[in-house]
Design an enzyme around this catalytic site. Structure first.
Site, PDB file in Angstrom:
ATOM      1  N   PRO A  97     -45.030   3.084  10.483  1.00  0.00           N
ATOM      2  CA  PRO A  97     -44.194   4.177   9.970  1.00  0.00           C
ATOM      3  C   PRO A  97     -44.213   5.406  10.866  1.00  0.00           C
ATOM      4  O   PRO A  97     -43.379   6.292  10.754  1.00  0.00           O
ATOM      5  CB  PRO A  97     -44.811   4.483   8.601  1.00  0.00           C
ATOM      6  CG  PRO A  97     -45.575   3.272   8.231  1.00  0.00           C
ATOM      7  CD  PRO A  97     -46.082   2.702   9.523  1.00  0.00           C
ATOM      8  N   GLU A 124     -55.455  -0.990   7.344  1.00  0.00           N
ATOM      9  CA  GLU A 124     -54.940   0.393   7.410  1.00  0.00           C
ATOM     10  C   GLU A 124     -54.366   0.693   8.789  1.00  0.00           C
ATOM     11  O   GLU A 124     -53.943   1.815   9.052  1.00  0.00           O
ATOM     12  CB  GLU A 124     -56.060   1.383   7.095  1.00  0.00           C
ATOM     13  CG  GLU A 124     -56.679   1.181   5.719  1.00  0.00           C
ATOM     14  CD  GLU A 124     -55.624   1.107   4.622  1.00  0.00           C
ATOM     15  OE1 GLU A 124     -55.642   0.114   3.863  1.00  0.00           O
ATOM     16  OE2 GLU A 124     -54.779   2.012   4.543  1.00  0.00           O
ATOM     17  N   ARG A 162     -29.532 -11.194  18.074  1.00  0.00           N
ATOM     18  CA  ARG A 162     -28.077 -11.174  17.916  1.00  0.00           C
ATOM     19  C   ARG A 162     -27.378 -10.599  19.135  1.00  0.00           C
ATOM     20  O   ARG A 162     -26.181 -10.773  19.324  1.00  0.00           O
ATOM     21  CB  ARG A 162     -27.695 -10.376  16.667  1.00  0.00           C
ATOM     22  CG  ARG A 162     -28.174 -10.994  15.368  1.00  0.00           C
ATOM     23  CD  ARG A 162     -27.912 -10.093  14.180  1.00  0.00           C
ATOM     24  NE  ARG A 162     -26.492  -9.836  14.023  1.00  0.00           N
ATOM     25  CZ  ARG A 162     -25.652 -10.682  13.421  1.00  0.00           C
ATOM     26  NH1 ARG A 162     -26.092 -11.828  12.949  1.00  0.00           N
ATOM     27  NH2 ARG A 162     -24.376 -10.392  13.290  1.00  0.00           N
ATOM     28  N   ASP A 177     -19.558  -6.441  14.767  1.00  0.00           N
ATOM     29  CA  ASP A 177     -20.549  -5.860  13.859  1.00  0.00           C
ATOM     30  C   ASP A 177     -20.299  -4.367  13.885  1.00  0.00           C
ATOM     31  O   ASP A 177     -20.693  -3.696  14.827  1.00  0.00           O
ATOM     32  CB  ASP A 177     -21.961  -6.128  14.407  1.00  0.00           C
ATOM     33  CG  ASP A 177     -22.614  -7.292  13.702  1.00  0.00           C
ATOM     34  OD1 ASP A 177     -21.926  -7.931  12.904  1.00  0.00           O
ATOM     35  OD2 ASP A 177     -23.778  -7.555  13.968  1.00  0.00           O
TER      36      ASP A 177
HETATM   37  N1  LIG Z   1     -41.838   1.105   8.372  1.00  0.00           N
HETATM   38  C1  LIG Z   1     -42.374   0.238   9.234  1.00  0.00           C
HETATM   39  O1  LIG Z   1     -41.790  -0.146  10.247  1.00  0.00           O
HETATM   40  C2  LIG Z   1     -43.755  -0.247   8.949  1.00  0.00           C
HETATM   41  C3  LIG Z   1     -44.486  -0.898   9.933  1.00  0.00           C
HETATM   42  C4  LIG Z   1     -45.782  -1.336   9.650  1.00  0.00           C
HETATM   43  C5  LIG Z   1     -46.292  -1.089   8.372  1.00  0.00           C
HETATM   44  N2  LIG Z   1     -47.566  -1.456   8.013  1.00  0.00           N
HETATM   45  C6  LIG Z   1     -48.569  -1.831   8.989  1.00  0.00           C
HETATM   46  C7  LIG Z   1     -49.825  -2.264   8.296  1.00  0.00           C
HETATM   47  C8  LIG Z   1     -50.949  -1.535   8.945  1.00  0.00           C
HETATM   48  C9  LIG Z   1     -50.398  -0.825  10.127  1.00  0.00           C
HETATM   49  O2  LIG Z   1     -50.515  -1.622  11.281  1.00  0.00           O
HETATM   50  C10 LIG Z   1     -48.934  -0.633   9.841  1.00  0.00           C
HETATM   51  N3  LIG Z   1     -45.557  -0.477   7.436  1.00  0.00           N
HETATM   52  C11 LIG Z   1     -44.318  -0.043   7.708  1.00  0.00           C
END
Ligand SMILES: NC(=O)c1ccc(N[C@@H]2CC[C@@H](O)C2)nc1
Length: 254
Positions: A97, A124, A162, A177
């Site tokens: 994230p 985590e 793609r 697309d």
């Molecule tokens: N939004 C995303 O792209 C995304 C990517 C990974 C994720 N979770 C992993 C688990 C532990 C850490 O590696 C991140 N969550 C959301």
């Protein structure tokens, strides 16, 4: 396109290597996905792949040595691939994230690398030094937290596949697309001509290709204006697009 994946659950990637458009791309040798599992590099009796976080706190992190070994092997294999089919360097991508938000422009950029390693974390996450030392780019598929990086990695595999020449039935469907053109997709219809009293728009039944193209473009522009107006801010519309959008707005002025 070669994609190396680092994951504790390599079997998950059957979802992209065995089914649909991506499965056929793999079958036809247009794309190759290889997996490296950090657990295969675990030397202790329990084959541990997680470790406790310094500073305490809930949960575990990916164990540094097993993760780094898997990434190094995947990168080395990728460089072998690159050596063979082109000089494109290997780019190692970490999904989290905290990464750059993925959009179609980002997909085009990642597809241009042609040799990718995708690192899917669990627990985590991973040690910050592994990101600094071994990861080239950090990407996110959206602002939400998942239990692992595997699903985001598979989203990337599908989206870049793609764009590989020959993967889609006819190249037009990649260009068409509409997101590739920065617009939302137009409505689609198939048999029967009437569903619960709802008819297919007559223009689509008429077989006039020019009228159909204009109708679809107008619908894409109009939908984008209605649902995602900010996407239009970044676009320069040509005369036809401007005219079609103005028509749509006039017809839908509330
Ligand atoms: N939004 C995303 O792209 C995304 C990517 C990974 C994720 N979770 C992993 C688990 C532990 C850490 O590696 C991140 N969550 C959301």
């Amino acid at each position: 396109m070669w994609i190396g994946v680092v994951s504790l659950f390599p079997e998950m990637f059957d979802a992209v290597t065995r089914y649909g458009v991506t499965g056929r791309a793999v079958e036809r040798g247009l794309m190759r996905i290889d997996c490296w599992n950090p657990r295969d590099y675990a030397l202790d009796r329990h084959r541990s792949v997680d470790d406790r976080p310094y500073g305490g706190g809930p949960g575990m992190l990916m164990k540094v040595d097993t993760l780094r070994s898997a990434i190094a092997e995947a990168r080395r294999h990728g460089e072998e691939q690159a050596g063979q089919d082109d000089d494109a360097p290997v780019r190692v991508i970490y999904l989290s994230p905290q990464g750059r938000k993925l959009d179609q422009e980002g997909v085009r950029q990642l597809a241009s690398y042609r040799n990718l390693v995708l690192v899917a974390g669990r627990y985590e996450g991973i040690d910050e030094r592994v990101i600094d030392l071994d990861i080239d780019e950090e990407w996110s598929i959206g602002d939400y937290v998942l239990s692992g990086g595997e699903l985001p990695a598979m989203v990337l595999c599908d989206a870049v596949a793609r764009l590989v020449p020959g993967v889609l039935g006819h190249q037009a469907s990649a260009e068409e697309d509409s997101f590739s053109a920065g617009l939302l997709d137009c409505p689609h219809y198939t048999r029967p001509e009437e569903v619960d009293g709802q008819r297919v728009p007559e223009v689509l039944l008429g077989g006039h290709h020019g009228e159909i193209r204009r109708w679809r473009l107008k619908q894409s522009l109009g939908r984008t204006w209605q649902r995602r107006p900010e996407l239009l801010q970044e676009m320069i519309l040509d005369r036809e697009q401007r005219q079609l959008l103005d028509e749509f707005i006039d017809e839908h002025a509330s």
